[in-house]
Structures are given as structure tokens and as C-alpha cells.
Design a protein around this motif. Structure first.
Motif, PDB file in Angstrom:
ATOM      1  N   LEU A 215       0.825  -1.216   0.000  1.00  0.00           N
ATOM      2  CA  LEU A 215       0.000   0.000   0.000  1.00  0.00           C
ATOM      3  C   LEU A 215       0.858   1.265   0.000  1.00  0.00           C
ATOM      4  N   SER A 216       0.377   2.268  -0.720  1.00  0.00           N
ATOM      5  CA  SER A 216       0.944   3.608  -0.594  1.00  0.00           C
ATOM      6  C   SER A 216       0.219   4.305   0.559  1.00  0.00           C
ATOM      7  N   ALA A 217       0.683   5.491   0.938  1.00  0.00           N
ATOM      8  CA  ALA A 217       0.029   6.240   2.019  1.00  0.00           C
ATOM      9  C   ALA A 217      -1.407   6.587   1.635  1.00  0.00           C
ATOM     10  N   GLU A 218      -1.609   6.934   0.362  1.00  0.00           N
ATOM     11  CA  GLU A 218      -2.955   7.293  -0.100  1.00  0.00           C
ATOM     12  C   GLU A 218      -3.881   6.076  -0.077  1.00  0.00           C
ATOM     13  N   GLU A 219      -3.362   4.928  -0.482  1.00  0.00           N
ATOM     14  CA  GLU A 219      -4.177   3.705  -0.493  1.00  0.00           C
ATOM     15  C   GLU A 219      -4.523   3.262   0.927  1.00  0.00           C
ATOM     16  N   PHE A 220      -3.581   3.458   1.865  1.00  0.00           N
ATOM     17  CA  PHE A 220      -3.872   3.119   3.257  1.00  0.00           C
ATOM     18  C   PHE A 220      -4.977   4.021   3.810  1.00  0.00           C
ATOM     19  N   GLU A 221      -4.961   5.290   3.430  1.00  0.00           N
ATOM     20  CA  GLU A 221      -5.998   6.239   3.846  1.00  0.00           C
ATOM     21  C   GLU A 221      -7.361   5.794   3.316  1.00  0.00           C
ATOM     22  N   ALA A 222      -7.391   5.317   2.066  1.00  0.00           N
ATOM     23  CA  ALA A 222      -8.648   4.833   1.464  1.00  0.00           C
ATOM     24  C   ALA A 222      -9.134   3.573   2.177  1.00  0.00           C
ATOM     25  N   LEU A 223      -8.217   2.714   2.588  1.00  0.00           N
ATOM     26  CA  LEU A 223      -8.566   1.488   3.323  1.00  0.00           C
ATOM     27  C   LEU A 223      -9.331   1.836   4.597  1.00  0.00           C
ATOM     28  N   LEU A 224      -8.872   2.856   5.301  1.00  0.00           N
ATOM     29  CA  LEU A 224      -9.502   3.226   6.576  1.00  0.00           C
ATOM     30  C   LEU A 224     -10.928   3.746   6.387  1.00  0.00           C
ATOM     31  N   LYS A 225     -11.267   4.145   5.155  1.00  0.00           N
ATOM     32  CA  LYS A 225     -12.614   4.658   4.883  1.00  0.00           C
ATOM     33  C   LYS A 225     -13.538   3.582   4.312  1.00  0.00           C
ATOM     34  N   ASP A 226     -12.980   2.412   4.010  1.00  0.00           N
ATOM     35  CA  ASP A 226     -13.762   1.312   3.428  1.00  0.00           C
ATOM     36  C   ASP A 226     -14.538   0.604   4.537  1.00  0.00           C
TER      37      ASP A 226
ATOM     38  N   THR B  89       0.381  -4.994   2.651  1.00  0.00           N
ATOM     39  CA  THR B  89       1.576  -4.698   3.442  1.00  0.00           C
ATOM     40  C   THR B  89       1.787  -3.184   3.453  1.00  0.00           C
ATOM     41  N   PHE B  90       2.443  -2.710   4.505  1.00  0.00           N
ATOM     42  CA  PHE B  90       2.695  -1.268   4.619  1.00  0.00           C
ATOM     43  C   PHE B  90       4.090  -1.061   5.186  1.00  0.00           C
ATOM     44  N   ASP B  91       4.897  -0.281   4.473  1.00  0.00           N
ATOM     45  CA  ASP B  91       6.300  -0.074   4.832  1.00  0.00           C
ATOM     46  C   ASP B  91       6.428   1.143   5.757  1.00  0.00           C
ATOM     47  N   CYS B  92       6.693   0.881   7.034  1.00  0.00           N
ATOM     48  CA  CYS B  92       6.810   1.968   8.014  1.00  0.00           C
ATOM     49  C   CYS B  92       8.125   2.729   7.879  1.00  0.00           C
ATOM     50  N   ALA B  93       9.122   2.127   7.231  1.00  0.00           N
ATOM     51  CA  ALA B  93      10.367   2.855   6.982  1.00  0.00           C
ATOM     52  C   ALA B  93      10.127   3.962   5.959  1.00  0.00           C
ATOM     53  N   LYS B  94       9.244   3.691   5.004  1.00  0.00           N
ATOM     54  CA  LYS B  94       8.933   4.668   3.951  1.00  0.00           C
ATOM     55  C   LYS B  94       7.847   5.646   4.394  1.00  0.00           C
ATOM     56  N   HIS B  95       6.932   5.172   5.256  1.00  0.00           N
ATOM     57  CA  HIS B  95       5.788   6.010   5.672  1.00  0.00           C
ATOM     58  C   HIS B  95       5.751   6.105   7.201  1.00  0.00           C
ATOM     59  N   ALA B  96       6.840   6.570   7.774  1.00  0.00           N
ATOM     60  CA  ALA B  96       6.978   6.613   9.238  1.00  0.00           C
ATOM     61  C   ALA B  96       5.907   7.484   9.888  1.00  0.00           C
ATOM     62  N   ALA B  97       5.540   8.594   9.266  1.00  0.00           N
ATOM     63  CA  ALA B  97       4.550   9.512   9.850  1.00  0.00           C
ATOM     64  C   ALA B  97       3.189   8.842   9.966  1.00  0.00           C
ATOM     65  N   VAL B  98       2.814   8.061   8.933  1.00  0.00           N
ATOM     66  CA  VAL B  98       1.511   7.373   8.947  1.00  0.00           C
ATOM     67  C   VAL B  98       1.501   6.314  10.045  1.00  0.00           C
ATOM     68  N   CYS B  99       2.591   5.550  10.157  1.00  0.00           N
ATOM     69  CA  CYS B  99       2.666   4.504  11.181  1.00  0.00           C
ATOM     70  C   CYS B  99       2.617   5.106  12.585  1.00  0.00           C
ATOM     71  N   LYS B 100       3.248   6.258  12.746  1.00  0.00           N
ATOM     72  CA  LYS B 100       3.216   6.926  14.051  1.00  0.00           C
ATOM     73  C   LYS B 100       1.804   7.397  14.368  1.00  0.00           C
ATOM     74  N   GLU B 101       1.135   7.958  13.361  1.00  0.00           N
ATOM     75  CA  GLU B 101      -0.249   8.439  13.536  1.00  0.00           C
ATOM     76  C   GLU B 101      -1.179   7.289  13.891  1.00  0.00           C
ATOM     77  N   GLN B 102      -0.933   6.093  13.311  1.00  0.00           N
ATOM     78  CA  GLN B 102      -1.772   4.922  13.556  1.00  0.00           C
ATOM     79  C   GLN B 102      -1.314   4.124  14.782  1.00  0.00           C
ATOM     80  N   VAL B 103      -0.336   4.649  15.509  1.00  0.00           N
ATOM     81  CA  VAL B 103       0.183   4.031  16.734  1.00  0.00           C
ATOM     82  C   VAL B 103       0.613   2.584  16.476  1.00  0.00           C
ATOM     83  N   VAL B 104       1.356   2.405  15.386  1.00  0.00           N
ATOM     84  CA  VAL B 104       1.916   1.087  15.097  1.00  0.00           C
ATOM     85  C   VAL B 104       3.211   0.960  15.885  1.00  0.00           C
ATOM     86  N   GLY B 105       3.311  -0.073  16.690  1.00  0.00           N
ATOM     87  CA  GLY B 105       4.528  -0.267  17.483  1.00  0.00           C
ATOM     88  C   GLY B 105       5.701  -0.641  16.597  1.00  0.00           C
ATOM     89  N   THR B 106       6.712  -1.266  17.199  1.00  0.00           N
ATOM     90  CA  THR B 106       7.895  -1.662  16.429  1.00  0.00           C
ATOM     91  C   THR B 106       7.544  -2.808  15.487  1.00  0.00           C
TER      92      THR B 106
END
Length: 705
Positions: free
Chosen positions: A272-283, A316-333
């Protein structure tokens, strides 16, 4: 008192009976392999180098005795292609119980392919009931249908890709046949992991030149690496044992996954890209499994998990590439696995690995356990008091009911129910009373019944027993057909589904649509691939000379469509003679026309009807698909329709088959026929001279006496 000779005769008879019982119907040296529990597990279930057809029989069974000579013929005909086995169920009742054998003889086919079951943590094969005729030909055809097709199409254009990977040997059959013969398919199964198989057209002169300069066909060629100049051409007969010996000399000694198969395999997991992850949350409607990782390659176990739990959309979602999104979603390590199953995607179940491990904490079994335990229970408990209320609306929308010894549904059953959330209602009836079992003919539990009405009337509601394997893939393959008409939505406030009225629609009328190349409205995509559910496509001869027969065949299809209504089958027909490449996608060669293939475009699977082109036999095939009895095989994609005008194609075929050549050709043919007749006459004259001289010699001998 029994006299000694009589006693001796009696003992001999008893010994003969005991000897016959020791081997059942199939003696040592028979082409039929006698299986016990140990050899069944080792040679059938654990092996991946052959397909099987297996008879489950009882020595006292009259029908089994009658089948034995035919089954021996089947074994001889399938030698080197499909293994033929038999199980004496009096000796090994556990095998009969395991595979749901309810009568004798029961025949099942076993494909070499295995399926991972996340609920049992086992990878196993599915046995599929053999239906239809019990002639040697019918049984051979159904056994061969269990062979998967690992043979790739090869042309000069695709040869570089096919020949890639220097450490992986390849075998190519150059032939004028449109589809790989059973022998090559069987060899591809036997050598899977040790050699890549392909098939190229004999008309591709550049390919034949590349592969050893082959000029005679059919011919098998082996390329040990990726250098076609080192091609080795097989010069012997195309016989099973000889080819197997030839291929074994060039195949890998140790098995290794084919790199080309791995590279071309379509992934079940999407990044997923950041935009696609955002769309997932609205589905609000879909179920998601998201694997959060810290860059790099995603573990292969995530792909395996996706294939095991198909009710989820796996991402899948890459937190190394989208660290801000993972932080916002409170994804741990990372790694972290989340399941989003509610309309509100702020709610989720989370897994961070086994708590008692230091490394590899996200193994397949642990992730499978987490997913299975997290699945919500949508299964309704049924009792004597609620039984009628649960089934009452079944004439409008099918009901799925499991009769079980357990009070609670298993993780598997909950997973299947979740897959049809807001589409089909599911129930479980623990330990039903004997009176009810007698009423509905329930002989054993667990048993899954699908209650539906074939004509949308309350009086016609019937319970169809599911007869397939208890696995997610097998069960959903059957249930998908009942769910297809209701995929547009389901009102939880109106669970009977009466508002849709879909199931009560009138049977379709009008001619069966033809799949053609004459526009988008008649394309395969429009009439089949995009419709959902299943397609029942008839492959017919569209020539003018076959018009009367074709009209009879289309009338049979219309009758079948009416008889099967309501059903998930979308019916169409195609001119298989004109569009032969399209037909070969589903292994329909010209000698199989007319026939029908049931196709599931969304799952990439199909099964071809084996039998006569008559309503009862075709209905049996379609019902077999619905009940899980019929085994389906994979297809990668449908070949495109021919771009040529079909009338021209048939005219060319007619000219070729009726001698539509030039006057010069006709003269040559006449001369050839006259020469053949002259030689036959001379041969007959010589025979007469020989017989005359023999008679004279006999007469002379008589006189000499």
C-alpha cells in the motif's frame, strides 16, 4: 463324518477363499496398486509426483466385483500417466471414514497439488468423487482430468524467457497438436522441481531451428541450461518409460522451485501507498489484513497466510517509507499484523508475535492461530425451537446449516461464515435429535446442508448436502455459487432478503448468447469474465453444415438453463472450431466438440464436462460443481478469440476436407488411386497363384499316397 478326500477339497476351497480375501480383487502383479493406511499416506498424500484415481471397495460388494475387470483395463490404459489404486474398506475402515465413503464402490481422484489448512496446520490433498459413467473410457477421462497442466506455451517470441536460468533444465515438445498430450502433462508432474516443461507449435520454424534444427514432428528437446545451442534432441519413440529415462538423465538431481514459476506467480498481497492506506480506513465493507514492516523484503509467510485466509484483502505497509503514517496509527515496532474487520477501521485486532520467543516470532502457524482466534462468530446457534424460524426464509435466500457434535463452531466454520458476512446466514445445530435426523435423512454428523429453493417457492425448499472436503477453499468454491445472486448487498434488518426479490426472478429466456469477436457486447469479458459467479460455456461447431445439430444443442442448453434456475451459472456458447486457441485455454480440442466447460474467471479455475451433450448429464456436471464433487483445475488466462471471420475459417476447412484443390491436384490424386488399385490387383493375383500352387501340391501328395 467327512471323508478324507472331501475334507481335503473343503480345505482347498477355504484356502482359495482366504487367498482371494488376502488380496481382494486385485492380485499381486496387477496394474491396480493395493493400498493400506501406511502406503496411502506415503504414496498418495505425501507424494507430489503423480495424480491418482482410487477405488474404495468392499470384498463382499457385488457392484465392486462387477467393476473389477473394467478397473483393471483403466489401470493398464493409465500406466505411466496416472496411478491407479484400490483400498479394501473392510480391512481399512479408517480410510473410508477419513474420506467420507458412504457406499461401494466409491472412486476418488487425487491431484498431486496440496493445500495448506491453517486450522489443522497441515498441508493435504483433496479427494474428489468420480461421477458419471463407469466405462473404462469415462474413468480414464476423469482420471486424466486430475492432472494439473504445468506445461508452458513456448514460441520464438517467449523462448528467451522460457530458456532463462542456467541452472534449471528445460524440456520442450514441438508438435502440431494444440494442447499438451496427457503423457507430457504427467511427465511435467513427475519432474516438477527438477525440470521446466514447455510446448511449442511445429509451425514455428524459428523455434524449431533454435532448438536443435528439428525438422520432424512431434519431437522432444532438452536444453540443459539457458544455451539453446546445447539442445539435445530425443531420437527414440515418444513412449513413457523411454522418455522418463531420457529426461532423468538431464533433470536436476535435487528438487528446487522453478525460478520462472516464482517470478510469474501472481501475489495475493499488495503493498500500500500512504494514499491507499488512507482509502482502506474509509472502506466500511471489506475485511483487511495489513502486515506492517520496516522496509526490505516481506516474509514469504505473509503470502502463505494470504492464501490460507482468503476472506481478507491482504496488504503490506512499509513503516520505513511512511513513518509519519505509522506513528499516527500508533503502530509499534514492526513487524506487526493487524486485522480490520469492523465498519469502523479504528477498531482492529493486533499481533506482534509470540510472547515466548526471541526470533522468528511471526511464523506461519503463530499468525494463523492469531487470525483464526480473532475471527468474530457470525454463526447462529440452532435448536428445536428455532429450527423452523431459521429455515423459513430459505426460499428467498439460501441458508447454510452445520449439524455437529460440538456446541461451538470451529475456527474454519467461523471463517467461512465471515466470508459471506451480510450475504448468506450461517447456523450450527449441535447434537440434533434422532427424529430430526430421520426426517431429513441425516445419517452422520458433522454434515453441512445448504437449504435453498430451486424455483423460489416455500414448498420446494430442499437441503443439499455438501460433499466436498472440509477446507476453506473447497467450501467457498461451492458456497460462492449460492452467494453470487446476492452479492449486491444484504439488509441486516431484513435477513430474509425479500426486498431484493432476486431469487424469485423468472427463468432467463431467449437464445443462448454467443461469444464472438464482433463487438464488446458479445465478448468473453462481457458475457462471462465480468459477470461474477460461474460461466457454463458450450463449445460447439459453428459451421453451416452443422447448423441443424447446433440448433438441437442450443435447445438443450436452453432447457438446461431453465432446469437449473435459479443458479449462479451464466450460459454462453462459442464456435470452438473457429476460435480454437480460445478453446484450448480450457483444454477443449476439436475431438472434444461439442462439450461444456464450467469456468470461474475470478478464481482462475475450470472443469470440463465429460460425457454426452445431453441435459441430464450436463446437469450432473453443473450440480457436481455446486456440491463440491467435481474437481476443478487452474487456468492462467483465456486466449484471445480469433480475429478472422468465422465463415472464412469454415470455408477453408471445408475446402481442405472435401478436396477443393486444383485440377492438377485432382489429376495427381486420380493417378495415385489408380496406382494403388493396380498394386492391390497384382497382390491379389499373387495370392491366388500362391493358393493355387498350394492346392496343386496337396493334390500331388494325395496321389503319392
Amino acid at each position: 463324518v467327512t471323508s478324507p478326500p472331501t475334507m481335503r477339497l473343503l480345505l482347498l476351497l477355504i484356502a482359495a477363499c482366504l487367498s482371494q480375501g488376502a488380496h481382494g480383487f486385485y492380485e499381486e502383479g496387477s496394474a491396480v496398486i493395493d493400498l493400506d493406511e501406511k502406503t496411502f499416506e506415503r504414496d498418495v498424500m505425501a507424494s507430489d509426483d503423480s495424480a491418482w484415481i482410487i477405488e474404495f471397495y468392499a470384498p463382499w460388494c457385488g457392484h465392486c466385483k462387477a467393476l473389477a475387470p473394467t478397473y483393471e483395463k483403466v489401470a493398464k490404459n493409465l500406466e505411466g500417466l496416472v496411478k491407479v489404486g484400490a483400498v479394501d474398506c473392510d480391512k481399512y475402515p479408517a480410510l473410508a471414514e477419513k474420506f467420507g465413503v458412504r457406499g461401494f464402490p466409491t472412486l476418488k481422484t487425487f491431484s498431486p497439488e496440496k493445500t495448506y489448512n491453517p486450522y489443522t496446520k497441515k498441508t493435504a490433498k483433496m479427494g474428489v468423487n468420480v461421477e458419471g459413467g463407469r466405462t473404462a473410457k469415462a474413468l480414464v477421462d476423469q482420471a486424466l482430468a486430475a492432472l494439473p497442466n504445468y506445461v508452458k506455451n513456448v514460441t520464438i517470441a517467449s523462448s528467451a524467457t522460457f530458456l532463462s536460468d542456467k541452472d534449471y533444465p528445460k524440456a520442450v515438445l514441438l508438435s502440431d497438436k494444440p494442447a499438451p498430450p496427457s503423457l507430457i502433462k504427467s511427465l511435467a508432474v513427475q519432474f516438477k522441481g527438477r525440470m521446466r516443461f514447455g510446448m511449442g507449435p511445429s509451425t514455428d520454424e524459428e523455434l524449431a531451428k533454435l532448438l536443435g534444427g528439428v525438422t520432424e514432428f512431434p519431437k522432444l528437446v532438452v536444453v540443459p541450461g539457458d544455451d539453446a545451442s546445447k539442445a539435445v534432441v530425443h531420437t527414440g519413440k515418444l513412449k513413457g518409460a523411454e522418455l522418463s529415462e531420457f529426461l532423468a538423465a538431464h533433470a536436476r538431481k535435487e528438487k528446487m522451485e522453478d525460478p520462472l514459476a516464482s517470478a510469474s506467480a501472481e501475489s495475493s498481497v499488495q503493498a500500500l501507498s500512504a494514499e491507499e492506506f488512507e482509502a482502506l480506513l474509509k472502506d466500511k465493507s471489506s475485511l483487511y489484513s495489513v502486515f506492517f514492516h520496516q522496509g526490505g523484503a516481506v516474509p514469504a509467510t505473509v503470502e502463505q497466510l494470504a492464501k490460507a485466509f482468503k476472506m481478507f484483502k491482504h496488504k503490506t505497509f512499509d513503516c520505513a517509507k511512511h513513518a509519519a503514517v505509522c506513528k499516527e496509527q500508533v503502530v509499534g515496532t514492526p513487524p506487526v499484523l493487524r486485522l480490520y474487520m469492523a465498519e469502523d477501521k479504528t477498531e482492529y485486532e493486533e499481533f506482534t508475535g509470540k510472547s515466548d520467543c526471541l526470533e522468528d516470532c511471526m511464523d506461519l502457524d503463530s499468525m494463523s492461530d492469531f487470525v483464526a482466534e480473532s475471527i468474530p462468530n457470525l454463526v447462529v446457534p440452532i435448536t428445536e425451537q428455532t429450527w423452523n424460524a431459521f429455515l423459513a426464509p430459505a426460499y428467498e435466500r439460501p441458508r447454510v446449516l452445520l449439524f455437529s457434535k460440538k456446541e461451538e463452531p470451529t475456527s474454519l466454520y467461523k471463517s467461512v461464515a465471515l466470508n459471506y458476512k451480510d450475504i448468506l446466514p450461517f447456523g450450527i445445530y449441535p447434537n440434533p435429535p434422532k427424529a430430526l435426523k430421520d426426517q431429513i435423512g441425516l445419517k452422520k454428523i458433522p454434515q453441512l446442508l445448504i437449504f435453498f429453493s430451486p424455483n423460489a417457492s416455500a414448498e420446494a425448499v430442499q437441503g443439499m448436502p455438501y460433499q466436498g472436503e472440509f477446507s476453506f477453499e473447497a467450501m467457498t468454491q461451492v458456497l460462492d455459487q449460492f452467494a453470487a445472486p446476492f452479492r449486491d448487498g444484504f439488509d441486516p434488518n431484513n435477513p430474509s432478503g425479500k426486498s431484493s426479490g432476486k431469487a424469485a426472478s423468472a427463468p432467463p429466456s431467449g437464445p443462448i448468447p454467443e461469444i464472438t469477436n464482433k463487438g464488446e457486447d458479445s465478448s468473453y469479458e462481457k458475457l462471462c469474465a465480468s459477470k461474477g459467479g460461474l460461466c457454463a460455456v458450450a463449445f460447439l461447431d459453428g459451421s453451416e453444415g452443422n447448423k441443424d445439430k447446433r440448433e438441437e444443442q442450443l435447445k438443450a442448453l436452453e432447457d438446461l438453463r431453465t432446469k437449473m434456475h435459479p443458479s449462479p451459472f451464466h450460459m454462453a456458447w462459442v464456435d470452438a472450431v473457429c476460435h480454437s486457441d480460445f478453446a484450448i485455454s480450457f483444454e477443449v480440442s476439436q475431438d472434444r466438440v461439442p462439450t461444456v466447460a464450467v469456468i470461474s474467471p475470478s478464481k482462475g479455475r475450470y472443469v470440463q464436462h465429460i460425457g454426452k451433450f445431453q441435459v441430464p448429464e450436463m446437469e450432473s456436471t453443473l450440480q457436481g460443481v455446486l456440491s463440491g464433487k467435481k474437481q476443478t483445475g487452474p487456468f492462467s488466462s483465456a486466449n484471445p478469440l480469433s480475429e478472422r471471420d468465422c465463415a472464412e475459417v469454415h470455408a477453408e476447412i471445408l475446402a481442405a476436407t472435401t478436396g477443393g484443390g486444383s485440377d492438377e491436384d485432382d489429376e495427381i490424386m486420380r493417378e495415385m488411386m489408380e496406382e494403388i488399385k493396380r498394386k492391390e490387383a497384382e497382390a491379389e493375383g499373387e495370392d491366388e497363384d500362391d493358393s493355387g500352387s498350394k492346392k496343386k501340391k496337396k493334390k500331388k501328395k494325395k496321389k503319392a499316397k
